[in-house]
Design an enzyme around this catalytic site. Sequence first.
Site, PDB file in Angstrom:
ATOM      1  N   ASP A  58       8.756  -6.369   4.028  1.00 35.02           N
ATOM      2  CA  ASP A  58       8.540  -5.873   5.222  1.00 35.02           C
ATOM      3  C   ASP A  58       9.995  -5.330   5.686  1.00 35.02           C
ATOM      4  OD1 ASP A  58       6.407  -6.063   7.201  1.00 35.02           O
ATOM      5  OD2 ASP A  58       7.968  -6.435   8.494  1.00 35.02           O
TER       6      ASP A  58
ATOM      7  N   SER B   7       0.785  -1.314  -0.157  1.00 37.05           N
ATOM      8  CA  SER B   7       0.001   0.039  -0.098  1.00 37.05           C
ATOM      9  C   SER B   7       0.932   1.335  -0.052  1.00 37.05           C
ATOM     10  CB  SER B   7      -0.793  -0.024   1.406  1.00 37.05           C
ATOM     11  OG  SER B   7      -0.122  -0.216   2.239  1.00 37.05           O
TER      12      SER B   7
ATOM     13  N   LYS C 272      18.959   7.479  -3.081  1.00 34.83           N
ATOM     14  CA  LYS C 272      18.786   6.548  -2.074  1.00 34.83           C
ATOM     15  C   LYS C 272      18.773   5.152  -2.381  1.00 34.83           C
ATOM     16  CE  LYS C 272      14.865   5.331   1.063  1.00 34.83           C
ATOM     17  NZ  LYS C 272      13.558   5.375   1.554  1.00 34.83           N
TER      18      LYS C 272
ATOM     19  N   HIS D  46      18.492  -0.166   2.004  1.00 37.55           N
ATOM     20  CA  HIS D  46      18.133  -1.573   2.277  1.00 37.55           C
ATOM     21  C   HIS D  46      17.252  -2.303   1.288  1.00 37.55           C
ATOM     22  CE1 HIS D  46      15.351   1.424   3.814  1.00 37.55           C
ATOM     23  NE2 HIS D  46      14.559   0.723   4.221  1.00 37.55           N
TER      24      HIS D  46
HETATM   25  P1  ITT Z   1       3.207  -2.213   3.101  1.00 35.98           P
HETATM   26  O1  ITT Z   1       3.183  -2.943   4.420  1.00 35.98           O
HETATM   27  O2  ITT Z   1       1.859  -1.991   2.734  1.00 35.98           O
HETATM   28  O3  ITT Z   1       4.158  -2.641   2.228  1.00 35.98           O
HETATM   29  P2  ITT Z   1       4.364  -0.228   4.979  1.00 35.98           P
HETATM   30  O4  ITT Z   1       4.645   0.988   4.991  1.00 35.98           O
HETATM   31  O5  ITT Z   1       3.296  -0.745   5.971  1.00 35.98           O
HETATM   32  O6  ITT Z   1       3.760  -0.949   3.745  1.00 35.98           O
HETATM   33  P3  ITT Z   1       6.157  -1.954   6.414  1.00 35.98           P
HETATM   34  O7  ITT Z   1       5.131  -2.873   7.016  1.00 35.98           O
HETATM   35  O8  ITT Z   1       7.391  -2.848   5.728  1.00 35.98           O
HETATM   36  O9  ITT Z   1       5.402  -0.937   5.199  1.00 35.98           O
HETATM   37  O10 ITT Z   1       6.445  -1.009   7.441  1.00 35.98           O
HETATM   38  C1  ITT Z   1       7.836  -0.392   7.567  1.00 35.98           C
HETATM   39  C2  ITT Z   1       7.733   1.023   8.228  1.00 35.98           C
HETATM   40  O11 ITT Z   1       9.340   1.256   8.553  1.00 35.98           O
HETATM   41  C3  ITT Z   1       7.300   1.849   7.240  1.00 35.98           C
HETATM   42  O12 ITT Z   1       5.975   2.244   7.405  1.00 35.98           O
HETATM   43  C4  ITT Z   1       8.242   3.118   7.866  1.00 35.98           C
HETATM   44  O13 ITT Z   1       7.776   3.927   8.881  1.00 35.98           O
HETATM   45  C5  ITT Z   1       9.511   2.538   8.213  1.00 35.98           C
HETATM   46  N1  ITT Z   1      10.298   2.335   6.771  1.00 35.98           N
HETATM   47  C6  ITT Z   1      10.777   1.277   6.309  1.00 35.98           C
HETATM   48  N2  ITT Z   1      11.578   1.523   5.171  1.00 35.98           N
HETATM   49  C7  ITT Z   1      11.956   2.918   5.070  1.00 35.98           C
HETATM   50  C8  ITT Z   1      12.650   3.537   4.430  1.00 35.98           C
HETATM   51  O14 ITT Z   1      13.206   3.219   3.292  1.00 35.98           O
HETATM   52  N3  ITT Z   1      12.407   4.929   4.747  1.00 35.98           N
HETATM   53  C9  ITT Z   1      11.703   5.480   5.695  1.00 35.98           C
HETATM   54  N4  ITT Z   1      11.083   4.537   6.614  1.00 35.98           N
HETATM   55  C10 ITT Z   1      11.268   3.415   6.285  1.00 35.98           C
END
Ligand code: ITT
Length: 186
Positions: free
Chosen positions: A64, A8, A163, A168
């Site tokens: 994730d 999402s 970026k 990651h």
């Molecule tokens: P989906 O599950 O729908 O893919 P999400 O945003 O909820 O989207 P995650 O469950 O993987 O994704 O949550 C990871 C959280 O970690 C994300 O909402 C950010 O707050 C943080 N995060 C992860 N990768 C990041 C990045 O590249 N830059 C900044 N924050 C990040």
Amino acid sequence: MKLYLATSNRHKVEEVALALARYGVEVVAVRAEKLEIQSRSLEEIALTAAKNLREMDAPVAVEDAGLFIHALKGFPGPYSHYVYDTIGIPGVLKLLEGVEDRRAVFVSVIAVKTPDGRVEAFRGEVEGNITREPRGTRGFGFDPIFQPLGADKTFAEMSVNEKNEYSHRARAARALAEWLMKNFQA
Ligand code: ITT
Ligand code: NA
């Protein structure tokens, strides 16, 4: 080759699409129902979500990701989305007030399910530091307070291309692409 990405988060789509373009992989976002279990392991969360996706006509991936802060013993880690939505960046900076050790690691696990039902996971990590103040307006989530090692900008001060040189997510995406090239024929 086509790769579906069940998420999402439009920033994830943009970053993965850019990372995979050079492999000739076209990323198509899908709003498939993503089962999100609670676990301390990003692998377990991503693999469980991938196993629960229905098989499609091309590989389908879920990601994730989380931010692991050393001084907080890895918090927020798998709870990063929830922590971002609740205490947010100000709350995290408050937890680190007066803390000299700013080290943190961003981790991404991308799990894929192939049309023939195979499931694999790929991890990417980037080490960096939590800044004292937010900087930059690009990206999403904790980008304004994460400065990768070797850079003088936060992720939020970088273009998606910049970026991706550190992130990651780009690292996990490239590992996925290498696997698809070797193990998956469209
Ligand atoms: P989906 O599950 O729908 O893919 P999400 O945003 O909820 O989207 P995650 O469950 O993987 O994704 O949550 C990871 C959280 O970690 C994300 O909402 C950010 O707050 C943080 N995060 C992860 N990768 C990041 C990045 O590249 N830059 C900044 N924050 C990040
Ligand atoms: Na999520």
